[in-house]
Write a protein that holds these residues in place. Structure first.
Motif, PDB file in Angstrom:
ATOM      1  N   ALA A   1       0.837  -1.203   0.000  1.00 24.20           N
ATOM      2  CA  ALA A   1       0.000   0.000   0.000  1.00 24.20           C
ATOM      3  C   ALA A   1       0.870   1.251   0.000  1.00 24.20           C
ATOM      4  CB  ALA A   1      -0.917   0.008   1.215  1.00 24.20           C
ATOM      5  N   PHE A   2       1.946   1.205   0.801  1.00 20.49           N
ATOM      6  CA  PHE A   2       2.855   2.352   0.889  1.00 20.49           C
ATOM      7  C   PHE A   2       4.131   1.894   1.571  1.00 20.49           C
ATOM      8  CE2 PHE A   2       2.804   3.918   5.399  1.00 20.49           C
ATOM      9  CZ  PHE A   2       1.941   2.973   5.913  1.00 20.49           C
ATOM     10  N   PHE A   3       5.099   2.795   1.585  1.00 21.05           N
ATOM     11  CA  PHE A   3       6.365   2.503   2.245  1.00 21.05           C
ATOM     12  C   PHE A   3       6.454   3.304   3.532  1.00 21.05           C
ATOM     13  CE2 PHE A   3       7.065   1.497  -2.170  1.00 21.05           C
ATOM     14  CZ  PHE A   3       7.675   0.261  -2.076  1.00 21.05           C
ATOM     15  N   GLN A   4       6.690   2.611   4.623  1.00 21.11           N
ATOM     16  CA  GLN A   4       6.900   3.271   5.892  1.00 21.11           C
ATOM     17  C   GLN A   4       8.399   3.525   6.032  1.00 21.11           C
ATOM     18  OE1 GLN A   4       6.241   5.386   8.118  1.00 21.11           O
ATOM     19  NE2 GLN A   4       4.301   4.465   8.736  1.00 21.11           N
ATOM     20  N   LEU A   5       8.755   4.494   6.881  1.00 22.69           N
ATOM     21  CA  LEU A   5      10.165   4.861   7.033  1.00 22.69           C
ATOM     22  C   LEU A   5      10.771   4.159   8.227  1.00 22.69           C
ATOM     23  CD1 LEU A   5       9.696   8.687   6.555  1.00 22.69           C
ATOM     24  CD2 LEU A   5      10.451   7.029   4.853  1.00 22.69           C
ATOM     25  N   SER A   6      11.977   3.666   8.058  1.00 22.28           N
ATOM     26  CA  SER A   6      12.680   3.046   9.164  1.00 22.28           C
ATOM     27  C   SER A   6      13.597   4.065   9.819  1.00 22.28           C
ATOM     28  CB  SER A   6      13.501   1.882   8.638  1.00 22.28           C
ATOM     29  OG  SER A   6      14.488   1.551   9.575  1.00 22.28           O
ATOM     30  N   GLY A   7      13.677   4.004  11.141  1.00 22.05           N
ATOM     31  CA  GLY A   7      14.639   4.842  11.852  1.00 22.05           C
ATOM     32  C   GLY A   7      16.053   4.440  11.457  1.00 22.05           C
ATOM     33  N   GLY A   8      16.221   3.163  11.186  1.00 22.03           N
ATOM     34  CA  GLY A   8      17.441   2.674  10.564  1.00 22.03           C
ATOM     35  C   GLY A   8      18.656   2.643  11.468  1.00 22.03           C
ATOM     36  N   SER A   9      19.648   1.894  11.010  1.00 21.24           N
ATOM     37  CA  SER A   9      20.931   1.877  11.697  1.00 21.24           C
ATOM     38  C   SER A   9      22.035   1.782  10.664  1.00 21.24           C
ATOM     39  CB  SER A   9      20.991   0.690  12.664  1.00 21.24           C
ATOM     40  OG  SER A   9      20.709  -0.505  11.980  1.00 21.24           O
ATOM     41  N   THR A  10      21.689   2.022   9.400  1.00 18.46           N
ATOM     42  CA  THR A  10      22.689   1.945   8.327  1.00 18.46           C
ATOM     43  C   THR A  10      22.855   3.299   7.662  1.00 18.46           C
ATOM     44  OG1 THR A  10      21.029   1.403   6.673  1.00 18.46           O
ATOM     45  CG2 THR A  10      22.051  -0.446   7.816  1.00 18.46           C
ATOM     46  N   GLY A  11      23.707   3.329   6.659  1.00 18.35           N
ATOM     47  CA  GLY A  11      24.050   4.579   5.989  1.00 18.35           C
ATOM     48  C   GLY A  11      22.903   5.223   5.238  1.00 18.35           C
ATOM     49  N   THR A  12      22.062   4.423   4.613  1.00 22.39           N
ATOM     50  CA  THR A  12      20.953   4.995   3.834  1.00 22.39           C
ATOM     51  C   THR A  12      19.618   4.713   4.523  1.00 22.39           C
ATOM     52  OG1 THR A  12      21.784   3.291   2.344  1.00 22.39           O
ATOM     53  CG2 THR A  12      20.994   5.318   1.330  1.00 22.39           C
ATOM     54  N   PRO A  13      18.705   5.708   4.477  1.00 19.63           N
ATOM     55  CA  PRO A  13      17.377   5.482   5.054  1.00 19.63           C
ATOM     56  C   PRO A  13      16.666   4.338   4.325  1.00 19.63           C
ATOM     57  CG  PRO A  13      17.711   7.811   4.493  1.00 19.63           C
ATOM     58  CD  PRO A  13      18.849   7.059   3.922  1.00 19.63           C
ATOM     59  N   LYS A  14      16.130   3.392   5.097  1.00 14.36           N
ATOM     60  CA  LYS A  14      15.512   2.192   4.508  1.00 14.36           C
ATOM     61  C   LYS A  14      14.002   2.353   4.399  1.00 14.36           C
ATOM     62  CE  LYS A  14      19.062  -0.601   4.034  1.00 14.36           C
ATOM     63  NZ  LYS A  14      19.911   0.592   3.795  1.00 14.36           N
ATOM     64  N   LEU A  15      13.432   1.685   3.405  1.00 13.53           N
ATOM     65  CA  LEU A  15      11.987   1.739   3.179  1.00 13.53           C
ATOM     66  C   LEU A  15      11.352   0.411   3.559  1.00 13.53           C
ATOM     67  CD1 LEU A  15      12.030   3.583  -0.267  1.00 13.53           C
ATOM     68  CD2 LEU A  15      11.514   4.546   1.983  1.00 13.53           C
ATOM     69  N   ILE A  16      10.208   0.510   4.212  1.00  5.83           N
ATOM     70  CA  ILE A  16       9.506  -0.670   4.722  1.00  5.83           C
ATOM     71  C   ILE A  16       8.199  -0.845   3.959  1.00  5.83           C
ATOM     72  CG2 ILE A  16       8.416  -1.686   6.765  1.00  5.83           C
ATOM     73  CD1 ILE A  16      10.219   0.400   8.372  1.00  5.83           C
ATOM     74  N   PRO A  17       8.099  -1.872   3.119  1.00  7.38           N
ATOM     75  CA  PRO A  17       6.836  -2.069   2.394  1.00  7.38           C
ATOM     76  C   PRO A  17       5.747  -2.540   3.358  1.00  7.38           C
ATOM     77  CG  PRO A  17       8.637  -3.454   1.513  1.00  7.38           C
ATOM     78  CD  PRO A  17       9.093  -2.914   2.821  1.00  7.38           C
ATOM     79  N   ARG A  18       4.591  -1.879   3.364  1.00  8.67           N
ATOM     80  CA  ARG A  18       3.457  -2.305   4.188  1.00  8.67           C
ATOM     81  C   ARG A  18       2.282  -2.600   3.261  1.00  8.67           C
ATOM     82  NH1 ARG A  18       4.110  -1.492   9.889  1.00  8.67           N
ATOM     83  NH2 ARG A  18       2.294  -2.855   9.834  1.00  8.67           N
ATOM     84  N   THR A  19       1.709  -3.767   3.408  1.00  8.47           N
ATOM     85  CA  THR A  19       0.601  -4.138   2.527  1.00  8.47           C
ATOM     86  C   THR A  19      -0.719  -3.597   3.074  1.00  8.47           C
ATOM     87  OG1 THR A  19       0.123  -6.208   3.660  1.00  8.47           O
ATOM     88  CG2 THR A  19       1.782  -6.299   1.911  1.00  8.47           C
ATOM     89  N   HIS A  20      -1.718  -3.517   2.193  1.00  6.37           N
ATOM     90  CA  HIS A  20      -3.052  -3.080   2.612  1.00  6.37           C
ATOM     91  C   HIS A  20      -3.537  -3.935   3.782  1.00  6.37           C
ATOM     92  CE1 HIS A  20      -4.206  -0.300  -0.707  1.00  6.37           C
ATOM     93  NE2 HIS A  20      -3.264  -0.963  -1.341  1.00  6.37           N
ATOM     94  N   ALA A  21      -3.476  -5.275   3.595  1.00  9.98           N
ATOM     95  CA  ALA A  21      -4.082  -6.184   4.565  1.00  9.98           C
ATOM     96  C   ALA A  21      -3.354  -6.148   5.907  1.00  9.98           C
ATOM     97  CB  ALA A  21      -4.109  -7.604   4.014  1.00  9.98           C
ATOM     98  N   ASP A  22      -2.023  -6.108   5.874  1.00 11.55           N
ATOM     99  CA  ASP A  22      -1.304  -6.184   7.150  1.00 11.55           C
ATOM    100  C   ASP A  22      -1.470  -4.889   7.936  1.00 11.55           C
ATOM    101  OD1 ASP A  22       1.414  -4.753   7.795  1.00 11.55           O
ATOM    102  OD2 ASP A  22       1.672  -5.205   5.681  1.00 11.55           O
TER     103      ASP A  22
END
Ligand code: AMP
Ligand code: DBH
Length: 553
Positions: free
Chosen positions: A199-220
């Motif tokens: 459905a969209f990408f949520q943002l991770s606070g992360g612990s690596t060099g580049t900000p990571k994207l978190i795929p979130r589905t409609h159903a979940d």
């Protein structure tokens, strides 16, 4: 946008069978309310009151115009909007159109937005003219150069109706729309949405060099919202103050604004969690519930101690995003006259709540238990052995709304998941016999600055780009207001003033909250036996100076 790591079939089947995953899109909650109670108030934003019917019509109009303009389901979008009703109009419109957004925080700057654009190659940009990067069109042009696919840019508060977001979202007949290619109604039906799709990408606070994207589905995501709304006993009478950045997972979904839409309540937009302003909004709109980070609760408690009248209508105050001191927790009911709920969640999925009917001791001293009976929690020591109840260990989790992989990050995913698909959150927790968790620390290299997460590696890499910086390590130090603040420890080739380094980071385009609160200069870094920078020793070495006044650069 199909490339994400799916749940294995057996688990997916179980989550559907148990009724967690519905055969419905994430807009289900809003659409149900819009049909059943179109006149009920969904959002209050400044002087505006927006009904469920109006919210749904605006989102539908925007979705149709985007599709009429040639955007397609499966396209991606980069969105950056402040805490205004248009954030929700836009988010819901993109969900309806099957366009997959990432909702950047308003505090994000060029570095973060560039990274999102590079990862997603969006066809659509929706931003605000009030943001420094979008006062003029230069940064949008740069993004266009980075994403050859970028085809359309719309702006909140643009004087030109052809690219003004509000004009694009105006239902037919309500206003002269900027949709030069005809009315929204001409565009045909909206696409059928696959609830199992991202459905969209949520943002991770992360612990690596580049900000990571978190795929979130409609159903979940829908499941986490529905179940959260139930845990928090939301009703059509709930009036929720949205005082944290609207895209943040906590205030969006735990149960957040989307939970309130599911229940048919009202979301009141606040620009910041500042107490004076929020107390006024609470009084004016009879707000019943708010979600805050610990540093904001601290300010609210101070305000009441300083003589500001505690908000009368407030029934529930949620605190989460960072560790909340037990001593402060105990003051909440007493000083603010409302119930407290602790929330320990993550954009990656798992959310824990203390329950409304838990005994006060449990609410004051734990961060709650998971939403779902099918959230599988493991607390393991460093060797992977399961810890006994009460023992401190690392949190691993899988479940019906915990993601299975960051977007296009195979190396990161290999490290963050075990063979059975359990996600390693990097938190150190204790779990009691009743399944309640206490967050006692973390093993990830991240600073939690009042709920805003900073990946140490990202800032270290930027500092190392300065020609005079030989070694860099970002560590946390205690802060009375924020819980933690950041200190950049540096070994330099020749002396530099902190202001030069700050300017270097600002020029790199990093968000303000990631700028080090302090710089410490060392002759050499303490090293571990294998020769890595020893951050524990570093923290101890710089600590005595932590409370000394900072020389103004
Ligand atoms: P993010 O990955 O940016 O969504 O941030 C999630 C992280 O925030 C968690 O893994 C924890 O480290 C931290 N966090 C969230 N809520 C709490 C809480 N109530 N107490 C302590 N830490 C928290
Ligand atoms: O900090 C977080 O990311 C967070 C905190 C509380 C979160 O994502 C959530 C609840 O859903």
């Amino acid at each position: 946008m199909t490339d994400f790591t799916p749940w294995p079939d057996d688990l997916a089947q179980r989550y559907r069978q148990k009724g967690y995953w519905l055969d419905a899109p994430l807009t289900r909650g809003l659409e149900t309310q819009a049909r059943a109670r179109p006149e009920a108030c969904a959002i209050r934003c400044g002087a505006r009151a927006i009904s469920y019917g109006a919210l749904d019509r605006m989102a539908t109009a925007l979705a149709r115009r985007l599709l009429a303009r040639g955007l397609r389901p499966g396209d991606t979008a980069l969105v950056q909007l402040p805490n205004r009703a248009e954030f929700f109009v836009t988010f819901l419109a993109l969900l309806k159109a099957g366009i997959t957004p990432v909702n950047a925080l308003f505090s994000h700057r060029a570095l973060e937005l560039r990274s999102y654009a590079e990862q997603l190659r969006p066809r659509l940009l929706i931003a605000a003219r009030s943001h420094p990067l979008f006062h003029d069109d230069r940064f949008a042009a740069e993004l266009r150069a980075r994403s050859d696919r970028l085809a359309l840019c719309l702006y909140l508060d643009d004087p030109d109706p052809a690219q003004d977001l509000a004009a694009w979202a105006a239902p037919d007949g309500a206003e002269d729309g900027g949709a030069e290619d005809g009315g929204a109604e001409d565009a045909g039906p909206l696409p059928r949405i696959d609830p199992g799709a991202v459905a969209f990408f949520q943002l991770s606070g992360g612990s690596t060099g580049t900000p990571k994207l978190i795929p979130r589905t409609h159903a979940d995501y829908d499941y986490s919202i529905r179940a959260s709304a139930e845990i928090c006993a939301l009703t059509p009478d709930t009036v929720f103050l949205c005082a944290l950045p609207a895209p943040h997972n906590y205030v969006l979904s735990s149960p957040g604004a989307l939970g309130v839409f599911h229940a048919g309540g009202t979301v009141v937009m606040a620009p910041t969690p500042e107490p004076q302003l929020c107390f006024e909004l609470i009084a004016r709109h009879r707000v019943t519930m708010v979600a805050l980070v610990p540093s904001a609760v601290g300010l609210w408690l101070e305000a009441v101690r300083g003589g500001l009248a505690a908000p009368e209508s407030l029934a529930l105050l949620q605190v989460g995003g960072a560790s909340f001191a037990e001593a402060l927790a105990r003051q909440v009911p007493e000083l603010l006259g409302c119930a407290l709920q602790q929330v320990f969640g993550m954009a990656e999925g798992l959310v824990n709540y203390t329950r409304l009917d838990d005994p006060p001791e449990r609410i004051f001293t734990t961060q709650g238990r998971p939403i779902s009976p099918d959230d599988e929690i493991r607390v393991r020591d460093a060797t992977g052995r399961d810890c006994a109840p009460g023992e401190t260990g690392q949190l691993w989790v899988r479940g019906p709304y915990t993601f299975r992989g960051y977007f296009r990050s195979p190396a990161q995913n290999a490290a963050a998941f075990d063979a059975e698909g359990f996600y390693h959150s990097g938190d150190l927790v204790q779990r009691d016999a009743a399944g309640y968790l206490r967050v006692v620390g973390r093993v990830k290299d991240q600073i939690n600055r009042g709920g805003e997460k900073i990946a140490a590696e990202e800032i270290e890499a930027l500092l190392l780009r300065h020609p005079e910086v030989m070694q860099a390590a970002l560590v946390s130090e205690p802060d009375p207001r924020l819980g933690e603040r950041s200190c950049a420890c540096l070994v330099l080739r020749q002396p530099l003033r902190p202001v030069v380094l700050r300017r270097h980071l600002i020029a790199a385009g990093v968000a303000d909250y990631k700028l080090p609160d302090r710089f410490a200069f060392l002759d050499a870094m303490p090293l571990t036996p294998v020769g890595k920078i020893d951050k524990r020793a570093l923290r101890a070495a710089i600590l005595p100076a932590a409370d000394a006044p900072q020389p103004t650069p």
